[in-house]
Write a protein that holds these residues in place. Structure first.
Motif, mmCIF file in Angstrom:
data_model
loop_
_atom_site.group_PDB
_atom_site.id
_atom_site.type_symbol
_atom_site.label_atom_id
_atom_site.label_comp_id
_atom_site.label_asym_id
_atom_site.label_seq_id
_atom_site.Cartn_x
_atom_site.Cartn_y
_atom_site.Cartn_z
ATOM 1 N N LEU A 158 0.823 -1.215 0.000
ATOM 2 C CA LEU A 158 0.000 0.000 0.000
ATOM 3 C C LEU A 158 0.853 1.259 0.000
ATOM 4 O O LEU A 158 0.529 2.239 -0.676
ATOM 5 C CB LEU A 158 -0.958 -0.013 1.192
ATOM 6 N N ARG A 159 1.955 1.260 0.754
ATOM 7 C CA ARG A 159 2.842 2.427 0.800
ATOM 8 C C ARG A 159 3.454 2.670 -0.583
ATOM 9 O O ARG A 159 3.465 3.799 -1.077
ATOM 10 C CB ARG A 159 3.929 2.238 1.849
ATOM 11 N N GLU A 160 3.966 1.609 -1.212
ATOM 12 C CA GLU A 160 4.574 1.757 -2.535
ATOM 13 C C GLU A 160 3.555 2.236 -3.569
ATOM 14 O O GLU A 160 3.862 3.073 -4.417
ATOM 15 C CB GLU A 160 5.213 0.447 -2.979
ATOM 16 N N LEU A 161 2.350 1.727 -3.469
ATOM 17 C CA LEU A 161 1.281 2.150 -4.373
ATOM 18 C C LEU A 161 0.975 3.637 -4.175
ATOM 19 O O LEU A 161 0.858 4.394 -5.138
ATOM 20 C CB LEU A 161 0.037 1.292 -4.119
ATOM 21 N N ALA A 162 0.890 4.057 -2.917
ATOM 22 C CA ALA A 162 0.611 5.463 -2.608
ATOM 23 C C ALA A 162 1.731 6.386 -3.073
ATOM 24 O O ALA A 162 1.488 7.545 -3.421
ATOM 25 C CB ALA A 162 0.388 5.631 -1.103
ATOM 26 N N LEU A 163 2.957 5.874 -3.100
ATOM 27 C CA LEU A 163 4.110 6.672 -3.539
ATOM 28 C C LEU A 163 4.289 6.653 -5.062
ATOM 29 O O LEU A 163 5.241 7.216 -5.583
ATOM 30 C CB LEU A 163 5.384 6.172 -2.852
ATOM 31 N N ASP A 174 -7.931 -3.332 2.069
ATOM 32 C CA ASP A 174 -7.402 -2.250 1.230
ATOM 33 C C ASP A 174 -6.562 -2.825 0.096
ATOM 34 O O ASP A 174 -6.624 -2.352 -1.041
ATOM 35 C CB ASP A 174 -6.555 -1.279 2.055
ATOM 36 N N CYS A 175 -5.764 -3.850 0.415
ATOM 37 C CA CYS A 175 -4.954 -4.504 -0.620
ATOM 38 C C CYS A 175 -5.841 -5.158 -1.680
ATOM 39 O O CYS A 175 -5.576 -5.032 -2.881
ATOM 40 C CB CYS A 175 -4.029 -5.548 -0.001
ATOM 41 N N SER A 181 -7.415 -2.487 -3.823
ATOM 42 C CA SER A 181 -6.387 -1.861 -4.665
ATOM 43 C C SER A 181 -6.004 -2.770 -5.820
ATOM 44 O O SER A 181 -5.847 -2.307 -6.958
ATOM 45 C CB SER A 181 -5.145 -1.533 -3.825
#
Length: 101
Positions: free
Chosen positions: A28-33, A54-55, A58
């Motif tokens: 999720l962090r990598e996706l948000a970045l 959430d995963c 997404s």
């Protein structure tokens, strides 16, 4: 704020660094970045908490066609609101519950 590290599940080989094994919080962090993730293959999510849902959502938004959530409790035994489950399932993920650890 929030959990920036996932929880280990105690699975043999979990820390071996296999290609394709990704911690949910890291994903999720990598996706948000802005990391570009190409939808290919099957996604299996182990867990039933907010990060897992959430995963799943997404992955479906990214275009993965086969998203499955594996969880050890029944939907009634889940501590978080059912809305996340319902949304993820309505969007096309499958769920298997009451699985032994």
């Amino acid at each position: 704020m929030g959990a920036h590290e996932g929880t280990k599940i105690g699975c043999k080989g979990e820390d071996a660094g296999y290609d394709g094994f990704v911690d949910g919080a890291v994903f999720l962090r990598e996706l948000a970045l802005g990391k570009q993730i190409e939808p290919k293959g099957k996604v299996v999510i182990v867990g039933g908490g907010n990060v897992a849902m959430d995963c799943a959502r997404s992955c479906l938004r990214l275009g993965f066609k086969d998203v499955e959530i594996l969880y050890r409790r029944t939907p009634q035994g889940n501590a978080r609101p059912e809305r996340g489950d319902r949304e993820a399932l309505e969007k096309g993920s499958r769920s298997a519950t009451s699985l032994p650890p």
